[in-house]
Every structure is written in structure tokens, then in C-alpha cells.
Design a protein around this motif. Structure first.
Motif, PDB file in Angstrom:
ATOM      1  N   ASP A  61      49.715  20.647  -3.711  1.00  0.00           N
ATOM      2  CA  ASP A  61      47.515  20.822  -4.045  1.00  0.00           C
ATOM      3  C   ASP A  61      46.821  19.892  -3.146  1.00  0.00           C
ATOM      4  N   PHE A  62      47.860  18.317  -2.893  1.00  0.00           N
ATOM      5  CA  PHE A  62      46.724  17.692  -1.929  1.00  0.00           C
ATOM      6  C   PHE A  62      46.161  18.074  -0.757  1.00  0.00           C
ATOM      7  N   PRO A  63      45.082  18.614  -0.721  1.00  0.00           N
ATOM      8  CA  PRO A  63      43.782  19.219   0.782  1.00  0.00           C
ATOM      9  C   PRO A  63      44.074  18.119   1.885  1.00  0.00           C
ATOM     10  N   VAL A  64      45.593  18.405   2.479  1.00  0.00           N
ATOM     11  CA  VAL A  64      45.826  17.762   4.033  1.00  0.00           C
ATOM     12  C   VAL A  64      44.717  18.050   5.048  1.00  0.00           C
ATOM     13  N   ASP A  65      44.292  19.467   4.660  1.00  0.00           N
ATOM     14  CA  ASP A  65      43.402  20.045   5.639  1.00  0.00           C
ATOM     15  C   ASP A  65      42.382  18.857   5.604  1.00  0.00           C
ATOM     16  N   THR A  66      41.712  17.994   5.020  1.00  0.00           N
ATOM     17  CA  THR A  66      40.402  17.088   4.824  1.00  0.00           C
ATOM     18  C   THR A  66      40.798  16.275   3.827  1.00  0.00           C
ATOM     19  N   ALA A  67      41.951  15.593   3.630  1.00  0.00           N
ATOM     20  CA  ALA A  67      42.056  14.102   3.556  1.00  0.00           C
ATOM     21  C   ALA A  67      43.579  14.188   3.527  1.00  0.00           C
ATOM     22  N   ASP A  68      43.824  12.485   3.593  1.00  0.00           N
ATOM     23  CA  ASP A  68      45.461  11.654   4.973  1.00  0.00           C
ATOM     24  C   ASP A  68      46.155  11.343   3.367  1.00  0.00           C
ATOM     25  N   PRO A  69      46.987  12.345   2.765  1.00  0.00           N
ATOM     26  CA  PRO A  69      48.211  12.508   1.807  1.00  0.00           C
ATOM     27  C   PRO A  69      48.904  10.775   2.094  1.00  0.00           C
ATOM     28  N   HIS A  70      48.546  10.131   2.761  1.00  0.00           N
ATOM     29  CA  HIS A  70      48.515   8.604   2.516  1.00  0.00           C
ATOM     30  C   HIS A  70      47.826   6.878   2.917  1.00  0.00           C
ATOM     31  N   ASP A  71      46.352   8.369   2.482  1.00  0.00           N
ATOM     32  CA  ASP A  71      45.201   7.059   2.695  1.00  0.00           C
ATOM     33  C   ASP A  71      44.887   6.666   0.347  1.00  0.00           C
ATOM     34  N   GLU A  72      44.824   5.654   1.352  1.00  0.00           N
ATOM     35  CA  GLU A  72      45.405   4.640  -0.607  1.00  0.00           C
ATOM     36  C   GLU A  72      43.583   5.744  -1.478  1.00  0.00           C
ATOM     37  N   GLU A  73      42.917   5.488  -1.354  1.00  0.00           N
ATOM     38  CA  GLU A  73      41.607   5.497  -1.659  1.00  0.00           C
ATOM     39  C   GLU A  73      41.807   6.697  -2.226  1.00  0.00           C
ATOM     40  N   GLU A  74      41.825   8.033  -1.032  1.00  0.00           N
ATOM     41  CA  GLU A  74      41.915   9.423  -1.106  1.00  0.00           C
ATOM     42  C   GLU A  74      42.634   9.914  -2.367  1.00  0.00           C
ATOM     43  N   VAL A  75      43.858   9.185  -2.300  1.00  0.00           N
ATOM     44  CA  VAL A  75      44.695   9.737  -2.962  1.00  0.00           C
ATOM     45  C   VAL A  75      44.442   9.176  -4.564  1.00  0.00           C
ATOM     46  N   VAL A  76      44.115   8.332  -4.772  1.00  0.00           N
ATOM     47  CA  VAL A  76      43.311   7.628  -5.945  1.00  0.00           C
ATOM     48  C   VAL A  76      42.734   8.598  -6.372  1.00  0.00           C
ATOM     49  N   LYS A  77      41.359   8.930  -5.669  1.00  0.00           N
ATOM     50  CA  LYS A  77      40.115  10.147  -6.217  1.00  0.00           C
ATOM     51  C   LYS A  77      40.791  10.927  -6.295  1.00  0.00           C
ATOM     52  N   PHE A  78      42.069  11.020  -5.473  1.00  0.00           N
ATOM     53  CA  PHE A  78      42.520  13.238  -5.760  1.00  0.00           C
ATOM     54  C   PHE A  78      42.714  12.256  -7.045  1.00  0.00           C
ATOM     55  N   VAL A  79      44.201  11.935  -7.925  1.00  0.00           N
ATOM     56  CA  VAL A  79      45.059  11.794  -8.604  1.00  0.00           C
ATOM     57  C   VAL A  79      43.738  11.642  -9.861  1.00  0.00           C
ATOM     58  N   ALA A  80      42.890  10.863 -10.004  1.00  0.00           N
ATOM     59  CA  ALA A  80      41.766  10.634 -10.933  1.00  0.00           C
ATOM     60  C   ALA A  80      41.222  12.620 -11.524  1.00  0.00           C
ATOM     61  N   SER A  81      41.376  12.603 -10.680  1.00  0.00           N
ATOM     62  CA  SER A  81      40.531  13.821 -10.583  1.00  0.00           C
ATOM     63  C   SER A  81      41.059  14.719 -11.350  1.00  0.00           C
ATOM     64  N   LYS A  82      42.930  14.696 -11.148  1.00  0.00           N
ATOM     65  CA  LYS A  82      43.522  15.569 -12.445  1.00  0.00           C
ATOM     66  C   LYS A  82      43.415  15.197 -13.427  1.00  0.00           C
ATOM     67  N   PHE A  83      43.393  13.562 -13.851  1.00  0.00           N
ATOM     68  CA  PHE A  83      43.228  13.046 -15.639  1.00  0.00           C
ATOM     69  C   PHE A  83      42.151  13.876 -15.733  1.00  0.00           C
ATOM     70  N   LEU A  84      40.613  13.519 -15.278  1.00  0.00           N
ATOM     71  CA  LEU A  84      39.803  13.951 -15.761  1.00  0.00           C
ATOM     72  C   LEU A  84      39.827  15.585 -16.004  1.00  0.00           C
ATOM     73  N   SER A  85      39.667  16.701 -14.747  1.00  0.00           N
ATOM     74  CA  SER A  85      39.570  17.687 -15.454  1.00  0.00           C
ATOM     75  C   SER A  85      40.636  18.516 -16.574  1.00  0.00           C
ATOM     76  N   SER A  86      41.355  17.400 -16.984  1.00  0.00           N
ATOM     77  CA  SER A  86      42.535  17.708 -18.140  1.00  0.00           C
ATOM     78  C   SER A  86      41.178  17.890 -19.182  1.00  0.00           C
ATOM     79  N   PHE A  87      40.125  17.212 -19.032  1.00  0.00           N
ATOM     80  CA  PHE A  87      38.928  17.655 -20.412  1.00  0.00           C
ATOM     81  C   PHE A  87      38.538  19.115 -20.013  1.00  0.00           C
ATOM     82  N   ASP A  88      38.403  19.965 -19.232  1.00  0.00           N
ATOM     83  CA  ASP A  88      37.805  20.755 -18.330  1.00  0.00           C
ATOM     84  C   ASP A  88      37.746  22.176 -19.913  1.00  0.00           C
TER      85      ASP A  88
END
Length: 372
Positions: A300-327
Motif C-alpha cells: 500500500d506504499f503510495p508509489v504514485d506520489t513517493a519513491d519506494p526506494h527513497d530512505e526518507e519517504e520510506v521512513v516517514k511512511f513506516v513511522a506513520s504506520k506505527f503512529l496510526s496504531s493509536f487511532d
């Protein structure tokens, strides 16, 4: 405390000298208790929890030479075990995928047969050193490591196989790096206590509890005495996003880490505690993400708007997964969730991180009783 002091009142309600002394002792004990920071390490197996504890022992001088020496048999046995795994996998990959890169040289086939005839306890000498070193020099064995996502092997294998001649030497003494890198499975729980001087707060005690991360160990987590724990440090091996779990060789390691985090939340283990998430093995992740996209773990990584090989974009995405666990959770943390990028093998990095974190923990704990 006031109600307890009534037990020592006499002479018309006036305190005697002993009462004041007892009150002072109780206050001092209470303050000392608040200067003790209890930190629980959680996370899946092989995430690096124990490595961080080892670093704490090194940094705060609680590690002895005998502790390092105890790892010698584990290290020596591991080089034989690693080579057996690599030889077996080289053959399987070559036969299954017709992968010529993992076909060992003909002259080394007899050495592989000799290797598999060896049984524990092994004799570590020049002969064994030469056997393993020759196989390690075979390009097919090294090529097999490129397929490590297809089988189970520790990420320290290259480090130790490069040191075969030293490890097989009769005078071999493990170094701190050897001690730090060897993988030993944690069962049950272990507690490490250290004393550290925190700038502005004086000397404080830190109690680290490390619990096994394998599935069979996790039921023990919920039996921990929650009220006595001020902080939970949840360690994730970020670099293992393309690997399968040891227990079933099927479940993605990073997906497992995220699902386990959610499970702990549902059990309200984090309630009113400081929670820190360590994205560990970050040095390995930085190199791997250039070649292997994060989509192998999260389609579900948004490949249309972000690069799945980009370190910063990937970290931001994975971090959002952990943060949203509290939703949607009726949850209260002691502080906002902290996420750190860590390399547990880097002593200087871990020392600086501990210094930064410890100040916040002590400040928060003392503030709870109005001292700060």
C-alpha cells in the motif's frame, strides 16, 4: 504518608524526634525511588534489543572480561553453523532456480561433504580454519548471501566468517565487537541495573529489562508488573523489511513488528508510559532500500506520489504506520510517541541517544512528584 505518620504520634498529638526522622527517611526513600528509571525492552526476536543492553553495559562499565569470554563457544560454533547453512542453501538455490552463481567449484564439493560430517563438539584448529576459509573464498558461497531473504541466517555472518582464522586459533579471545555481534536468543527476562550521573539531576539508577522476542516468549510480556515501569522501548529491525520471520519462514518481519506493536497497544501495556520506538539496524536499511523497495513489505506504499526506494519517504511512511496504531484508541501516553533511527552496533551513537533520552525520563519522573 500523613496517615502512616499518625502511628508515631504521642504525647497529645505532638511529634517526637523519631517521627521527624522517620518522615525524612520516607521522603528520601520516595525521592530515591523516583530516581530509579525502569525501562522495558520489547520487540520481535532479532530486532537488536539485547545488543543495546550490551552497549549500556559497555558504556557504564558493568561489562567484565569474563562476560565477553562466555561468548567464545557460541561464536566458535556459529562459524560452523553459518557455513553449513550457506553450503546447503547454495545447493538448493542452484537446483531450484538454476542459479549458476551459487554453484560451488567442483574442487570444493569434497570439502562440503567433509563439513557436514563434522559433529558437535567441534575441534577448532588450523584444519577446520582452512576448511571453512576455503569454502568462504568460493564466490558461490558469498553469492548465496544475496539470496538471504529466502532463508534464515543472521546478519552478522560475513563479519564472523571473515575472522575464521582468528576464531579457530587456540589462543582466541573474543573482542568486544565479537561479543556485541554474536546472536544469542533471549528466553525469559533479564534485568540490568546501571547507575549514571544525569546532568542537572545527579546520580540516578536505570533498570533495563530485556525479554525474549520470539512468539513463544511474548505471553510473558503481559505478566510484567506494569505499574513499576516508567518507559517502554520498542525495538524494530527496520532493515528486515524483506525477510521472513524465523518462526514460520513466511510472515514478513516488519509486518510482524507492526502487528505486535498493535497487539501490545490493545493490551493497554503502554498506557500512561513513555514509549520510544527504535528503528534499528538503520545502517543496513539505508543500503538495502536502494535496491529493494519497501513495497515487498507494504504493497500500500503510495508509489504514485513517493519513491519506494527513497530512505526518507520510506521512513516517514513506516513511522506513520506505527503512529496510526493509536487511532481510535482511548489511550494516554506519558509523552508523545518518540521514534528514533538507531544503529545498535555504534557505541558512540547509542551513548549519545541514551544521554538525550535519560534526561527526559528523569525530568518527567521527578516532575510527577513535584520535584522538578
Amino acid at each position: 504518608m500523613a496517615s502512616m505518620l499518625k502511628l508515631f504520634k504521642k504525647n497529645g498529638g505532638k511529634d517526637d524526634g523519631n517521627t521527624k526522622h522517620i518522615e525524612q527517611q520516607m521522603k528520601a526513600a520516595h525521592l530515591n525511588e523516583k530516581r530509579t528509571q525502569r525501562i522495558l525492552f520489547l520487540g520481535p526476536g532479532n530486532s537488536g534489543k539485547t545488543t543495546i543492553i550490551k552497549q549500556m553495559r559497555k558504556i557504564h562499565n558493568t561489562l567484565s572480561d569474563s562476560d565477553i569470554e562466555l561468548m567464545k563457544p557460541y561464536i566458535q560454533d556459529s562459524i560452523v553453523a553459518y557455513m553449513k547453512v550457506l553450503c546447503r542453501q547454495a545447493k538448493e538455490i542452484a537446483e531450484k532456480d538454476d542459479e549458476k552463481a551459487t554453484q560451488v567449484e567442483k574442487k570444493n564439493e569434497a570439502l562440503i561433504e567433509e563439513l557436514f560430517k563434522l559433529t558437535d563438539p567441534y575441534t577448532f584448529d588450523d584444519k577446520l580454519s582452512q576448511l571453512i576459509s576455503t569454502l568462504w573464498d568460493d564466490s558461490a558461497i558469498k553469492a548465496t548471501l544475496k539470496f538471504r531473504s529466502q532463508f534464515q541466517i543472521h546478519d552478522n555472518v560475513e563479519y564472523f566468517l571473515d575472522r575464521v582464522s582468528d576464531i579457530c586459533d587456540e589462543k582466541y579471545q573474543p573482542s568486544f565487537d565479537d561479543y556485541l555481534r554474536i546472536r544469542t536468543r533471549t528466553t525469559g527476562s533479564t534485568i540490568e541495573r546501571i547507575r549514571a550521573t544525569i546532568e542537572g539531576f545527579g546520580e540516578c539508577t536505570f533498570e533495563f529489562t530485556d525479554v525474549g522476542g520470539q512468539r513463544c516468549e511474548r505471553k510473558k510480556w503481559m505478566r510484567m508488573v506494569k505499574d513499576e515501569i516508567q518507559a517502554v522501548l520498542y525495538v524494530v529491525a527496520l532493515s528486515e523489511y524483506d525477510l521472513a520471520l524465523f518462526e514460520d519462514n513466511k510472515t514478513n518481519c516488519l509486518v510482524e513488528a507492526l502487528n505486535l506493536f498493535k497487539e501490545v497497544i490493545n493490551n493497554r501495556f503502554f498506557h500512561k508510559k513513555t514509549v520510544l520506538v527504535f528503528f534499528n539496524k538503520y545502517d543496513l536499511f539505508k543500503e538495502k532500500i536502494k535496491k529493494v523497495p519497501i513495497t515487498v513489505a507494504f504493497p500500500d506504499f503510495p508509489v504514485d506520489t513517493a519513491d519506494p526506494h527513497d530512505e526518507e519517504e520510506v521512513v516517514k511512511f513506516v513511522a506513520s504506520k506505527f503512529l496510526s496504531s493509536f487511532d481510535g484508541q482511548d489511550y494516554q501516553l506519558a509523552t508523545p510517541l518518540h521514534i528514533h533511527r538507531t544503529t545498535a552496533l555504534d557505541t558512540t551513537h547509542i551513548q549519545k541517544l541514551f544521554t538525550d533520552i535519560s534526561v527526559d525520563l528523569v525530568k518527567g519522573n521527578l516532575a510527577s512528584i513535584g520535584v522538578f
